[in-house]
Write an enzyme that holds these catalytic residues in place. Sequence first.
Site, PDB file in Angstrom:
ATOM      1  N   SER A 142       0.862  -1.186   0.000  1.00  0.00           N
ATOM      2  CA  SER A 142       0.000   0.000   0.000  1.00  0.00           C
ATOM      3  C   SER A 142       0.893   1.229   0.000  1.00  0.00           C
ATOM      4  O   SER A 142       2.092   1.149   0.280  1.00  0.00           O
ATOM      5  CB  SER A 142      -0.900  -0.005   1.239  1.00  0.00           C
ATOM      6  N   TYR A 155      -2.293  -0.625  10.215  1.00  0.00           N
ATOM      7  CA  TYR A 155      -2.212  -1.074   8.825  1.00  0.00           C
ATOM      8  C   TYR A 155      -0.866  -0.695   8.218  1.00  0.00           C
ATOM      9  O   TYR A 155      -0.188  -1.520   7.587  1.00  0.00           O
ATOM     10  CB  TYR A 155      -3.351  -0.447   8.029  1.00  0.00           C
TER      11      TYR A 155
END
Length: 294
Positions: A142, A155
């Site tokens: 990501s 995350y």
Amino acid sequence: MKKMDFKGKVVWITGASSGIGASLAMQLNNLGAIVIASARRADKLIELKENSTNLQDLITLPLDITDPRSIENAIAQVGQMDRLDWVIHNAGIAQKGLVIETELDVDRKVMETNYFGTVALTKAIMPMYLQQGYGGFGIVSSFAGVMGIPGRSAYSASKHALHGFFESLKAEHMGCKLNVSFILPGFINTAITAKGLCGDGTPYGKVETSHRLGMTPDECAQDIIKGLQKKRKQIAVGKFEVYLLSINRIAPGLGRYIIKNHPMRRWRRLKSRLDLTIHFKGNKVIEHRSTKNC
């Protein structure tokens, strides 16, 4: 450099029941790859297979990467094939919430899925790669895997950890023809934010606007495959947000400023005024109340 042809290649995809994973499975299947599609939900995998154009070359394999026994069973089945060319690590879970309001159990759960689950599966796969002398990993990371994103601490930490692990793995096995590609999706219109965990562990329950307006999973998968065919070490996928990676690399201070002043900043300020009540004793939070935890 000659472009890699996926025809006849065996590609194992985790998190293949929906979103980016499902699109990758379908498109690679169309390109002639033998796709092993894994996810926890067997019913979704059946739907995926029913919609494939090459039924015989799409193998469904239920897998929970947080369960060692599930990994062991999956490896036993994949090991019966004559080879394994690529593994695309796509399984994962998102998180949304300020650091101060995110319970430690949530941090642990995100890390257990995104990092430890992926690492466990990789460790189980490596003997196969070393025996055959080659193999590839596509790690769906990501933007949060290369920069800190507000409200995404757990995350972001899990994705940063994957970068460190696979860079070390690549360095350790230079004798083995090991390809490692980090895939960095930006805003993709999937349900990842809706399924993501709030600070108290409950699902967020809706797709964020930035993701709804983002690239479709099919467009994302198409760009990922192009990057893998060229064996790129980093594959950034998205719309205008991909330029943020270049800005962050060339001018980190400016990159941090843009992230800090993202529209999410207004959410953080509103939340601190309306939802959040925190009392401190020294440096320890002794009371934390929120009318809504996400």
